[in-house]
Design a protein around this motif. Structure first.
Motif: not given
Length: 374
Positions: A57-66, A76-90
């Motif tokens: 996610s961080s690499l994609l954000s850096q590539a977007e800015k550049k 990217i936002e969808e991926l961040k949401s997926l990661v957050s949901q995964k964290e909340e489940k774990v």
């Protein structure tokens, strides 16, 4: 993804060099290495996923800015949401597992029962469904009913064969009541283990006032058990002496179990009879300091408690003797057997002596040799 080589090697070492060992009766078996690598369910799996997902996610954000890539912000936002949901489940899953683990291991039941419950709650029992998923077998149907897939809940609760077992456990209240009465009876017997010897008259048990050598031609066998709750060991001691007080044989053995005192004394009484037959003693006086054991063995009434099989076994074994008797003595007059049992419980050892005095009871045996004959 920019990870240092040492970091990558460290993570891969965790994944590829893990070893497992199986505990059997508290003893660790030979370690083995899994051949299929990390799999779903391994403790490190969700953390590796989160770690890689965050870095991506961080690499994609850096590539977007550049301006290297475009139109990926929504993804990217969808991926961040997926990661957050995964964290909340774990996190809650880890918490629930910790709470369940603590609750299970605080139960006052044997350890094998705790392990079985833990495996059942995590669905890792070797049911046919799990074996089919791992490609160990080709058919996941229940072998008993052949109606549906054998899952953990089906095997334990819903299978008709399992229902028959559960129904059988409650269809016979008389049997359940008899077992409960037997347990209460065992408890009462343990409480009465120090009962006054004067109460023995009604049971026709002879109580000598001091240890005496047996008559000529008769062997006297003393036995006792000792339980060491700190080590978890039970020790048993058996000593055989002739009419002059000479030690003909002695045996001490240990068991890695904690049972009630009455059952332990019955076990050593059974070992005493077996030892006498093995060595070749056929006219024997058995002496022990457990009043309830002497009373039960001498009784002609059936013993219906959970320790009844020991008493029935003793009564069957003594039929191979020409003559025998079971006599109660005080702990002080059974000191040699008691000391031998305590040493077995302390050091977890199995030893046999023939015409040789064990060092731990040498002084006691030599002193008893000066006791007058009965």
């Amino acid at each position: 993804m920019g990870f240092d080589v040492k970091w990558v090697q460290l993570v891969m070492t965790c994944v590829t060099s893990v070893q497992y060992a199986v505990l059997i009766n508290g003893t660790s078996g030979k370690p083995f290495i899994p051949s299929r690598g990390i799999r779903q369910g391994d403790l490190i799996s969700p953390y590796l996923f989160l770690l890689c997902a965050k870095v991506l996610s961080s690499l994609l954000s850096q590539a977007e800015k550049k301006g290297i890539i475009s139109e990926t912000l929504a993804k990217i936002e969808e991926l961040k949401s997926l990661v957050s949901q995964k964290e909340e489940k774990v996190k809650p899953l880890k918490l629930r597992r910790a709470l369940m683990f603590g609750a299970l291991w605080n139960l006052q039941v044997p350890n094998p029962v705790k392990i079985f419950l833990w495996r059942a709650c995590n669905d890792i029992l070797p049911t046919r469904k799990n074996l089919l998923r791992r490609r160990v077998i080709e058919d996941g149907k229940c072998p008993w009913c052949n109606l549906e897939e054998e899952t953990t809940t089906h095997a334990i609760w819903y299978c008709p064969a399992a229902k028959d077992v559960w129904n059988g456990a409650i269809e016979h209240p008389n049997k359940t009541h008899a077992v409960a009465i037997g347990v209460v009876d065992d408890f009462k017997r343990c409480l009465k283990s120090d009962e006054d010897a004067n109460q023995l008259d009604q049971f026709d048990v002879q109580v000598p006032h001091c240890w005496k050598t047996p008559p000529e031609g008769i062997i006297k066998v003393n036995f006792d058990a000792a339980i060491n709750k700190k080590t978890g060991f039970m020790g048993m001691g058996v000593i055989a002496r002739d009419y002059m007080g000479n030690l003909l044989g002695a045996k001490r053995l240990s068991k890695s179990m904690l049972i009630d005192a009455h059952t332990a004394e019955l076990m050593v009484a059974s070992y005493a009879v077996t030892f006498s037959l093995e060595v070749g003693f056929f006219d024997v006086i058995f002496e022990g300091d457990a009043l309830n054991v002497i009373r039960d063995v001498n009784s002609s009434l059936p013993y219906l408690s959970r320790s009844g099989h020991f008493i029935e076994g003793i009564k069957q074994e003594v039929l191979h003797l020409r003559s025998h008797s079971f006599v109660h003595v005080s702990r002080a007059l059974n000191k040699a057997a008691h000391t031998l049992a305590k040493s077995a419980a302390a050091y977890f050892c199995d030893d046999v002596w023939l015409e040789d005095i064990p060092p731990c009871i040498f002084d006691i045996v030599t002193k008893d040799q000066r006791i007058p004959r009965s």
